[in-house]
Design a protein around this motif. Structure first.
Motif, PDB file in Angstrom:
ATOM      1  N   LYS A   1       7.790 -10.488 -31.825  1.00  0.00           N
ATOM      2  CA  LYS A   1       8.480 -10.598 -30.397  1.00  0.00           C
ATOM      3  C   LYS A   1       9.225  -9.501 -30.409  1.00  0.00           C
ATOM      4  N   GLY A   2       9.972  -9.205 -31.496  1.00  0.00           N
ATOM      5  CA  GLY A   2      11.090  -8.397 -31.415  1.00  0.00           C
ATOM      6  C   GLY A   2      10.507  -6.746 -31.204  1.00  0.00           C
ATOM      7  N   LEU A   3       9.454  -6.429 -31.887  1.00  0.00           N
ATOM      8  CA  LEU A   3       8.895  -5.272 -31.597  1.00  0.00           C
ATOM      9  C   LEU A   3       8.253  -5.301 -30.124  1.00  0.00           C
ATOM     10  N   ALA A   4       7.744  -6.196 -29.540  1.00  0.00           N
ATOM     11  CA  ALA A   4       7.114  -6.118 -28.325  1.00  0.00           C
ATOM     12  C   ALA A   4       8.350  -5.889 -27.320  1.00  0.00           C
ATOM     13  N   LYS A   5       9.553  -6.446 -27.789  1.00  0.00           N
ATOM     14  CA  LYS A   5      10.799  -6.404 -26.744  1.00  0.00           C
ATOM     15  C   LYS A   5      11.093  -4.824 -26.631  1.00  0.00           C
ATOM     16  N   LYS A   6      11.380  -4.401 -27.969  1.00  0.00           N
ATOM     17  CA  LYS A   6      11.574  -2.969 -27.992  1.00  0.00           C
ATOM     18  C   LYS A   6      10.558  -2.174 -27.290  1.00  0.00           C
ATOM     19  N   GLU A   7       9.441  -2.070 -27.505  1.00  0.00           N
ATOM     20  CA  GLU A   7       8.425  -1.312 -26.680  1.00  0.00           C
ATOM     21  C   GLU A   7       8.319  -1.653 -25.111  1.00  0.00           C
ATOM     22  N   GLN A   8       8.769  -2.762 -24.838  1.00  0.00           N
ATOM     23  CA  GLN A   8       9.013  -3.104 -23.263  1.00  0.00           C
ATOM     24  C   GLN A   8      10.307  -2.362 -22.741  1.00  0.00           C
ATOM     25  N   ILE A   9      11.129  -2.201 -23.532  1.00  0.00           N
ATOM     26  CA  ILE A   9      12.456  -1.542 -23.339  1.00  0.00           C
ATOM     27  C   ILE A   9      12.180  -0.146 -23.102  1.00  0.00           C
ATOM     28  N   HIS A  10      11.447   0.491 -24.178  1.00  0.00           N
ATOM     29  CA  HIS A  10      11.171   1.965 -24.123  1.00  0.00           C
ATOM     30  C   HIS A  10      10.228   2.338 -23.020  1.00  0.00           C
ATOM     31  N   PHE A  11       9.267   1.366 -22.555  1.00  0.00           N
ATOM     32  CA  PHE A  11       8.295   1.529 -21.725  1.00  0.00           C
ATOM     33  C   PHE A  11       8.910   1.671 -20.227  1.00  0.00           C
ATOM     34  N   GLU A  12       9.875   0.751 -20.059  1.00  0.00           N
ATOM     35  CA  GLU A  12      10.544   0.570 -18.811  1.00  0.00           C
ATOM     36  C   GLU A  12      11.520   2.141 -18.607  1.00  0.00           C
ATOM     37  N   ASN A  13      11.894   2.296 -19.911  1.00  0.00           N
ATOM     38  CA  ASN A  13      12.977   3.429 -19.816  1.00  0.00           C
ATOM     39  C   ASN A  13      12.265   4.901 -19.463  1.00  0.00           C
TER      40      ASN A  13
ATOM     41  N   ASP B   1      -1.235  -5.244 -27.491  1.00  0.00           N
ATOM     42  CA  ASP B   1      -1.844  -5.536 -28.505  1.00  0.00           C
ATOM     43  C   ASP B   1      -1.701  -4.873 -29.597  1.00  0.00           C
ATOM     44  N   PHE B   2      -1.558  -5.331 -30.621  1.00  0.00           N
ATOM     45  CA  PHE B   2      -1.570  -4.713 -32.204  1.00  0.00           C
ATOM     46  C   PHE B   2      -2.049  -5.442 -33.258  1.00  0.00           C
ATOM     47  N   THR B   3      -2.138  -4.666 -34.541  1.00  0.00           N
ATOM     48  CA  THR B   3      -2.528  -5.508 -35.502  1.00  0.00           C
ATOM     49  C   THR B   3      -1.781  -5.185 -36.795  1.00  0.00           C
TER      50      THR B   3
ATOM     51  N   HIS C   1      -1.394 -10.462 -29.826  1.00  0.00           N
ATOM     52  CA  HIS C   1      -1.386 -10.256 -28.458  1.00  0.00           C
ATOM     53  C   HIS C   1      -0.171 -10.681 -27.352  1.00  0.00           C
ATOM     54  N   VAL C   2       0.659  -9.880 -26.993  1.00  0.00           N
ATOM     55  CA  VAL C   2       1.900 -10.350 -26.305  1.00  0.00           C
ATOM     56  C   VAL C   2       1.849 -10.049 -24.836  1.00  0.00           C
ATOM     57  N   THR C   3       1.994 -11.195 -24.282  1.00  0.00           N
ATOM     58  CA  THR C   3       2.092 -10.932 -22.567  1.00  0.00           C
ATOM     59  C   THR C   3       3.486 -11.091 -22.217  1.00  0.00           C
ATOM     60  N   PHE C   4       3.757 -10.060 -21.159  1.00  0.00           N
ATOM     61  CA  PHE C   4       5.105  -9.741 -20.902  1.00  0.00           C
ATOM     62  C   PHE C   4       5.196 -10.568 -19.538  1.00  0.00           C
ATOM     63  N   GLU C   5       4.129 -11.002 -18.721  1.00  0.00           N
ATOM     64  CA  GLU C   5       4.477 -11.538 -17.580  1.00  0.00           C
ATOM     65  C   GLU C   5       4.751 -12.797 -17.565  1.00  0.00           C
ATOM     66  N   ASP C   6       5.471 -13.598 -16.668  1.00  0.00           N
ATOM     67  CA  ASP C   6       5.804 -15.043 -16.257  1.00  0.00           C
ATOM     68  C   ASP C   6       4.486 -15.913 -16.520  1.00  0.00           C
ATOM     69  N   ASP C   7       4.448 -16.914 -17.375  1.00  0.00           N
ATOM     70  CA  ASP C   7       3.235 -17.737 -17.273  1.00  0.00           C
ATOM     71  C   ASP C   7       3.066 -18.193 -15.701  1.00  0.00           C
ATOM     72  N   ASP C   8       1.806 -17.929 -15.158  1.00  0.00           N
ATOM     73  CA  ASP C   8       1.344 -18.376 -14.001  1.00  0.00           C
ATOM     74  C   ASP C   8       0.567 -19.450 -14.244  1.00  0.00           C
ATOM     75  N   SER C   9       1.027 -20.662 -14.233  1.00  0.00           N
ATOM     76  CA  SER C   9       0.208 -21.873 -14.455  1.00  0.00           C
ATOM     77  C   SER C   9      -0.908 -22.012 -13.530  1.00  0.00           C
ATOM     78  N   VAL C  10      -0.815 -21.664 -12.399  1.00  0.00           N
ATOM     79  CA  VAL C  10      -2.112 -21.800 -11.495  1.00  0.00           C
ATOM     80  C   VAL C  10      -3.234 -20.729 -11.662  1.00  0.00           C
ATOM     81  N   LYS C  11      -2.689 -19.684 -12.117  1.00  0.00           N
ATOM     82  CA  LYS C  11      -3.854 -18.675 -12.399  1.00  0.00           C
ATOM     83  C   LYS C  11      -4.518 -19.010 -13.764  1.00  0.00           C
ATOM     84  N   LYS C  12      -3.568 -19.685 -14.750  1.00  0.00           N
ATOM     85  CA  LYS C  12      -4.072 -20.028 -15.952  1.00  0.00           C
ATOM     86  C   LYS C  12      -5.115 -21.205 -15.714  1.00  0.00           C
ATOM     87  N   LYS C  13      -4.540 -21.857 -14.913  1.00  0.00           N
ATOM     88  CA  LYS C  13      -5.887 -23.355 -14.613  1.00  0.00           C
ATOM     89  C   LYS C  13      -6.965 -22.815 -13.888  1.00  0.00           C
ATOM     90  N   GLN C  14      -6.827 -21.916 -13.055  1.00  0.00           N
ATOM     91  CA  GLN C  14      -7.902 -21.377 -12.343  1.00  0.00           C
ATOM     92  C   GLN C  14      -8.948 -20.639 -13.498  1.00  0.00           C
TER      93      GLN C  14
END
Length: 354
Positions: free
Chosen positions: A119-131, A149-151, A158-171
């Motif tokens: 999660k820490g690595l993903a957060k760093k990459e998200q900040i770098h991406f946005e910048n 995605d990384f191994t 598999h890290v998801t950055f979007e908020d969990d959409d319960s409706v889409k998930k259920k569909q």
């Protein structure tokens, strides 16, 4: 150790060039650093020739307590473990922080730490991406990082950055359950597939969704059971079976003498709105045309499976599609007149009422 009154603690040292450190505080402590450990065991050697020792893997205070149990058994006090081992020394802390830190191998970490680092690595990459977006896209462009995605040592993350959409998930889960049923994908086969493709929903989640759908449909179109024991006719071995799945065969054989019926009225109440929406039926025309059909299939070599369905003749374009035939009667047994008379009795009554 000796008593020494000092207003402010200070250290006399030249560490790491010299391993000796003298600490002046409420008391004077002289330390000799032998070796720094990543996972320390708090060891104290004492005696004229340092022939005795106590050790603790828990805390320095625990080691101090064990020491004083031996050297001062009549006293309940003990020297602070922090001061006894020199953990308060600023020069040691400064030196340790200045050294390059070698992280543990991934396989040596606990599950919690592995997830935390991912999660820490993903957060760093998200900040770098946005910048970095401003260097490649117009500020009005809506650029969103959705997944990463990384191994690590063949372990996929598999890290998801979007908020969990319960409706889409259920569909999505409902769609996966539909595909499994339509394409007849066994649960074990899907588990193997999900193990290869980590982005697929877990099988247990799909199974739970299927149970929820069944419960919902059970309320909308209840299943009523029919006792057919009095009409059972024993027959010899059947011809080549149509269904060979051992689990299905076992279920059908165990259900011999029992039938199930779903109200044709309830089925029509459920499906007619969708046919009106598709333009197949006209609300201004109250008459609809039904087709009642049935057939039997050999389940193994011991018993037949008889199914009776209803379909709308008004939907002529889809009349021969299995999805447009709705099961009303289902029972294990043969297609003989006494059994059919009992099995379709409720269906006949409802059709007469319609």
């Amino acid at each position: 150790m000796s008593n020494s009154k000092q207003q402010k603690p200070f250290e006399k040292e030249n560490y790491p060039i010299s391993s000796e450190i003298i600490y002046y505080g409420d008391r004077k402590f002289t330390y000799v650093v032998i070796q720094e450990e990543e996972k320390p065991h708090y060891l104290i050697c004492f005696g004229d020739n340092l022939q005795y020792q106590v050790v603790s893997a828990q805390s320095p205070f625990d080691a101090s307590v064990e020491l004083h149990k031996i050297i001062t058994p009549d006293k309940k006090t003990a020297v602070s473990g922090v001061y006894l081992f020199g953990l308060q020394l600023k020069c040691i802390d400064r030196y340790r922080k200045g050294r390059p830190r070698e992280l543990k191998l991934h396989e040596e970490l606990s599950k919690t730490t592995q997830i935390k680092r991912a999660k820490g690595l993903a957060k760093k990459e998200q900040i770098h991406f946005e910048n970095s977006i401003k260097n490649f896209y117009n500020p009005k462009d809506r650029v969103v990082l959705r997944t990463l995605d990384f191994t690590i040592e063949n372990k996929e993350y598999h890290v998801t950055f979007e908020d969990d959409d319960s409706v889409k998930k259920k569909q999505k889960l409902q769609s996966m359950a539909y595909v499994q049923d339509i394409e007849n994908i066994p649960r074990n086969a899907y588990r193997h597939l999900a193990a290869v493709e980590s982005t697929l929903p877990r099988e247990y989640a799909i199974s739970q969704t299927r149970q929820e759908i069944n419960a919902c449909m059970g309320e909308l179109i209840p299943i009523n059971f029919i006792d057919l024991n009095s009409t059972i006719v024993q027959e010899g071995p059947l011809e080549e079976p149509d269904i060979t799945d051992p689990l299905i065969i076992e279920q059908v054989v165990s259900a011999t003498g029992k039938g199930a019926y779903r109200s044709v009225k309830k089925i029509l109440e459920y499906i007619i709105p969708s046919y009106i929406k598709k333009g197949v039926l006209d609300p201004a025309i109250p008459t609809i045309h039904l087709r009642i059909s049935g057939d039997g299939r050999n389940v193994g070599r011991k018993v037949k499976h008889v199914m009776i369905t209803v379909a709308l003749l008004d939907d002529s374009m889809n009349l021969f599609k299995p999805d447009c035939h709705y099961t009303t009667v289902l029972f294990p047994g043969t297609e003989n007149y006494p059994t059919l008379t009992v099995a379709v009795n409720a269906l006949i009554q409802e059709l007469q009422e319609l």
